[in-house]
Design an enzyme around this catalytic site. Structure first.
Site, PDB file in Angstrom:
ATOM      1  N   HIS A  93       0.822  -1.217   0.000  1.00  0.00           N
ATOM      2  CA  HIS A  93       0.000   0.000   0.000  1.00  0.00           C
ATOM      3  C   HIS A  93       0.853   1.263   0.000  1.00  0.00           C
ATOM      4  CE1 HIS A  93       0.095  -0.182   4.556  1.00  0.00           C
ATOM      5  NE2 HIS A  93       0.001   1.121   4.438  1.00  0.00           N
ATOM      6  N   ASP A 229       1.359  -7.683   2.186  1.00  0.00           N
ATOM      7  CA  ASP A 229       1.416  -6.235   1.933  1.00  0.00           C
ATOM      8  C   ASP A 229       2.867  -5.765   1.784  1.00  0.00           C
ATOM      9  OD1 ASP A 229       0.955  -3.525   1.809  1.00  0.00           O
ATOM     10  OD2 ASP A 229      -0.477  -3.482   3.460  1.00  0.00           O
ATOM     11  N   SER A 659       4.120   2.034   8.469  1.00  0.00           N
ATOM     12  CA  SER A 659       3.904   1.061   7.405  1.00  0.00           C
ATOM     13  C   SER A 659       5.184   0.906   6.610  1.00  0.00           C
ATOM     14  CB  SER A 659       2.791   1.524   6.482  1.00  0.00           C
ATOM     15  OG  SER A 659       1.578   1.089   7.006  1.00  0.00           O
TER      16      SER A 659
HETATM   17  N1  ARG Z   1      -4.694   0.318   7.606  1.00  0.00           N
HETATM   18  C1  ARG Z   1      -3.470   0.537   6.895  1.00  0.00           C
HETATM   19  C2  ARG Z   1      -2.773   1.816   7.392  1.00  0.00           C
HETATM   20  O1  ARG Z   1      -3.423   2.726   7.871  1.00  0.00           O
HETATM   21  C3  ARG Z   1      -3.663   0.659   5.447  1.00  0.00           C
HETATM   22  C4  ARG Z   1      -3.839  -0.645   4.782  1.00  0.00           C
HETATM   23  C5  ARG Z   1      -4.131  -0.478   3.336  1.00  0.00           C
HETATM   24  N2  ARG Z   1      -5.174  -1.388   2.952  1.00  0.00           N
HETATM   25  C6  ARG Z   1      -6.465  -1.021   2.722  1.00  0.00           C
HETATM   26  N3  ARG Z   1      -7.354  -1.940   2.496  1.00  0.00           N
HETATM   27  N4  ARG Z   1      -6.829   0.251   2.664  1.00  0.00           N
HETATM   28  O2  ARG Z   1      -2.502   2.709   6.706  1.00  0.00           O
HETATM   29  N1  ASP Z   2      -1.277   1.170   8.058  1.00  0.00           N
HETATM   30  C1  ASP Z   2      -0.533   2.239   8.738  1.00  0.00           C
HETATM   31  C2  ASP Z   2       0.419   2.941   7.760  1.00  0.00           C
HETATM   32  O1  ASP Z   2       0.168   2.950   6.587  1.00  0.00           O
HETATM   33  C3  ASP Z   2       0.184   1.717   9.913  1.00  0.00           C
HETATM   34  C4  ASP Z   2      -0.615   1.886  11.166  1.00  0.00           C
HETATM   35  O2  ASP Z   2      -1.385   2.845  11.273  1.00  0.00           O
HETATM   36  O3  ASP Z   2      -0.406   1.079  12.072  1.00  0.00           O
HETATM   37  O4  ASP Z   2       1.344   3.593   8.172  1.00  0.00           O
END
Ligand code: ARG
Ligand code: ASP
Length: 735
Positions: A93, A229, A659
């Site tokens: 991502h 990911d 991330s």
């Molecule tokens: N929750 C993850 C973080 O905040 C992002 C993961 C990306 N995947 C998704 N389905 N949006 O950024």
């Molecule tokens: N998914 C998040 C990011 O993109 C990581 C988190 O918030 O734990 O940085």
């Protein structure tokens, strides 16, 4: 510190306060995002938890620490260097935008993935940069010298900015590198980071969405998780190994420091570290500010987004065209929407506001008698007053942001402001048409992903919400338009979307090409622009000034409050809130058991992925080749007990921006790549609870398996340094 002798009952009271503080702020080994340059202070604890390397390997002043193998990837992710040839591992991502820029209908990397088969096959990513943090230094005394704590920000900010500019210049000259000074602890400390930013970054490997985004929104912010990911990039440098603009002749960056990869696995309780760039946390804020998050910003955003997402999802299911237009927007809107729900749940389950209030009581008692921090006694009362004034306006502001401006057409009204301004420039007719055409051309990106009928349904839903919730604050223009349609919101919406020029780029282009000097009145009659303008005017007159005041007041008080807390608890090691600077956090591999009943395991594997396969749901479609590899148990060197580990959870304190961060074992070897947190613990940006807060990572063996067996890019594995031996000991998870 000299204190007056307490009476017996006072003594007992003080003891109770002391212990209750200890309970609220126990020495939780796992909480905290530490500045690498201060990590030596944690050596003893880290060693007791399992660290097996000299702490200097993680960071040292001579510039040979593992910090040199970590990059700020793009604007808000982390990446790690995993070979001497500048190979970067980060999240799928995090690489998504770059892959989108390189994808075409013929080479759709989301559907098919991308694997370079040699250096020549690696694809330059326009605009992508990575930044190394070479060294850090505490420059607080230079920045704050002679400035009293209580000095008003209006004056203090000017002095601080001037000093920062001068110091940064000095550091740049001295080091020949970049330097950036940022505030820590709400402006009570300043640190300089000496950095190097590389500008020629190329895409190397990108699994298809069926692996890299497997589980999509459904599994987002959740454990158990089954997403691969990750993606791979490479840093390129000029002949001198220094940053250079893209050139075909650039060479892979030669990395002195890179991560060794350990594929021998881990077990529950094993020591782990996450080293990266967390973006924003607010662990020290008052109960007043946190109440605003819990009672206003989070619930209003969730309420409005639930409606918007429902409508988008419904329309997206109707045609592939609408799906493609809204899928990326939807992911962004849903990401926050889901996170805040987890956050509210966690804040409530932990009674965080109640805990803060209790803590504030003890702070106030200390402050009232403190002889050392004279301003401390006034902080909380002032915060309360400021928050009370702002609260009703915060509510209005949030409904405007999430409901009214959640209507894309109304938000698009902002673009009309510039168009209208053109008419005031006194341009010739040709000049006017030219300028307008340029402006309108700039809006093409928006219209490419815009569907008016979808947005019209959002309009209906959002207006109902706004009228219900904001009653006396509704601008007259809104009420007038509504009344003019006999208070029938459907008829109103139908009319707005029929008459507004802002619904299509074709209408706008036509208008621009034929515009005449007096035509701005046509724009000003546009119903969508009128709505936008009414809301913008009200905001400017009634809301923004108060909220601006509130923000600057709170910024000042937050600085004093954080400072006072640090004076109050001189023996506690505070960590600064995240600010997108390099931090190290440590914890343990640990399963998740929020309810204390159904204990989830700490690891998922390929078998679980295949079990979730659902060919009717895009996000759960396992790629054919992956299924074949699974069926044949063709795992190469990466299988364990007839499967491949996919993801795991640990108790490291992370946040958005982490991330892509390297997850390290006791020897500082790479065992995974961080990519998310578990739902139960997303409140960790305000309060870290080691029983619920978990960071989620891709297991490095899954990454290697996908690169090697699925992508067929074993040549990349050959340039990595793969270690098999397990670290010798591991300490059991501490409660
Ligand atoms: N929750 C993850 C973080 O905040 C992002 C993961 C990306 N995947 C998704 N389905 N949006 O950024
Ligand atoms: N998914 C998040 C990011 O993109 C990581 C988190 O918030 O734990 O940085």
């Amino acid at each position: 510190m000299l204190r007056t002798q307490p009476t017996t009952s006072l003594l007992i009271k003080s003891l109770i306060i002391f212990f209750s503080i200890l309970i609220q702020y126990p020495a939780i080994a796992k909480e905290g995002m530490w500045i690498p340059a201060t990590i030596k202070d944690h050596e003893k604890e880290m060693k007791s938890m399992g660290l097996q390397i000299p702490i200097e390997q993680l960071y040292n002043k001579s510039g040979t620490g593992l910090n040199n193998a970590i990059v700020l990837f793009g604007k808000g992710c982390t990446g790690e260097i995993i070979s001497s040839k500048g190979l970067i591992l980060t999240n799928h991502h995090c690489g998504y935008g770059s892959a989108q820029g390189l994808s075409t209908a013929e080479s759709d990397y989301f559907a098919n993935g991308f694997w370079a088969m040699n250096l020549q096959g690696e694809l330059p990513c326009k605009g992508l940069t990575v930044t190394f943090i070479r060294r850090m230094e505490n420059v607080t005394s230079q920045v704050l010298e002679g400035l009293a704590d209580t000095l008003r920000d209006s004056f203090r900010d000017t002095v601080v900015a001037l000093r920062i500019a001068a110091l940064e210049k000095e550091f740049k000259t001295k080091t020949g590198l970049d330097a950036s000074i940022k505030p820590y602890f709400d402006g009570n400390q300043y640190w300089v980071a000496i950095t190097e930013t590389y500008r020629d970054i190329r895409l190397v490997g990108f699994p298809p969405n069926g692996i890299g985004a497997f589980g999509g929104d459904v599994e987002n912010w959740m454990w158990p998780r089954h997403t691969g990911d990750f993606s791979l990039f490479r840093v390129y440098a000029g002949a001198d190994n220094k940053p250079a603009d893209y050139a075909a002749t650039n060479k892979p960056y030669t990395a002195e420091q890179f991560f060794n990869i350990n594929v021998s696995g881990y077990k529950e309780g094993d020591f782990t570290m996450v080293y990266g760039f967390p973006g924003t946390t607010k662990e020290y804020i008052s109960s007043f500010e946190l109440s605003n998050v819990y009672n206003i910003t989070d619930p209003i955003s969730i309420e409005a987004r639930t409606r918007r997402l429902d409508i988008w999802t419904k329309h997206m299911s109707w045609t592939r065209t609408i799906f493609l237009k809204y899928t990326s927007k939807r992911a962004g809107v849903a990401n926050g929407w889901k996170k805040w729900q987890g956050e509210m749940l966690g804040l409530k389950a932990n009674n965080v506001i109640g805990k803060k209030q209790a803590y504030e009581k003890t702070f106030q008692q200390w402050a009232d008698t403190s002889k050392s921090v004279l301003y401390a006694a006034g902080i909380l009362p002032q915060m309360r007053t400021a928050a009370e004034i702002a609260t009703p306006l915060l509510t209005q502001e949030q409904y405007i942001k999430e409901a009214v401006l959640g209507i894309e057409l109304v938000q698009q009204g902002a673009a009309f402001d510039n168009v209208i301004a053109c008419f005031r420039l006194g341009l010739s007719q040709d000049g006017l048409r030219d300028t307008l055409t340029k402006l309108v051309t700039g809006m093409e990106g928006f219209y490419k992903n815009y569907d008016p009928p979808t947005d019209r349904d959002v309009f209906i839903s959002m207006m109902v919400l706004y009228f219900n919730k904001c009653t006396s604050w509704i601008p007259d223009e809104f009420k007038d338009q509504y009344r003019a349609h006999d208070q029938d919101v459907n008829a109103w919406a139908a009319d707005v979307y029929k008459t507004s020029m802002l619904t299509s780029i074709a209408q706008l282009k036509d208008f621009a090409a034929n515009a005449k000097a007096g035509d701005s009145t046509k724009l000003q009659a546009d119903p969508a622009w009128r709505l936008y303008n009414a809301i913008a005017t009200m905001r400017k007159q009634k809301i923004t000034p108060v909220l601006k005041d509130y923000t600057s007041r709170m910024r000042y008080l937050d600085r004093l409050y954080t400072n006072a807390q640090m004076q109050q608890f001189k023996n506690k090691t505070f960590y600064p809130d995240a600010n997108l600077t390099l931090r190290l956090t440590y914890g343990q591999v640990k399963g998740l058991d929020p309810e204390g009943a159904a204990k989830y395991s700490f690891q998922t594997n390929l078998k679980d992925v295949v079990a979730l396969n659902d060919t009717t749901v895009d996000i759960f479609k396992v790629p054919k080749k992956l299924k074949e590899l699974y069926a044949a148990k063709d795992y190469g060197r990466w299988g364990v007990n007839g499967t491949v580990p996919v993801a795991f959870v640990a108790s490291n304190h992370t946040s958005g921006g982490n991330s892509g961060s390297p997850v390290l074992n006791a020897k500082g070897e790479l065992i995974g790549t961080n990519f998310d947190r578990a739902y139960e613990g997303t409140m960790s940006d305000y309060y870290f609870d080691p029983t619920r807060c978990r960071n989620i990572s891709v297991d490095i063996r899954y990454t290697l398996f996908i690169i090697d067996k699925f992508g067929g890019a074993g040549w990349l594995v050959d340039e990595m340094n793969i270690v098999k031996a397990k670290p010798t000991t591991s300490t059991k998870a501490k409660k």
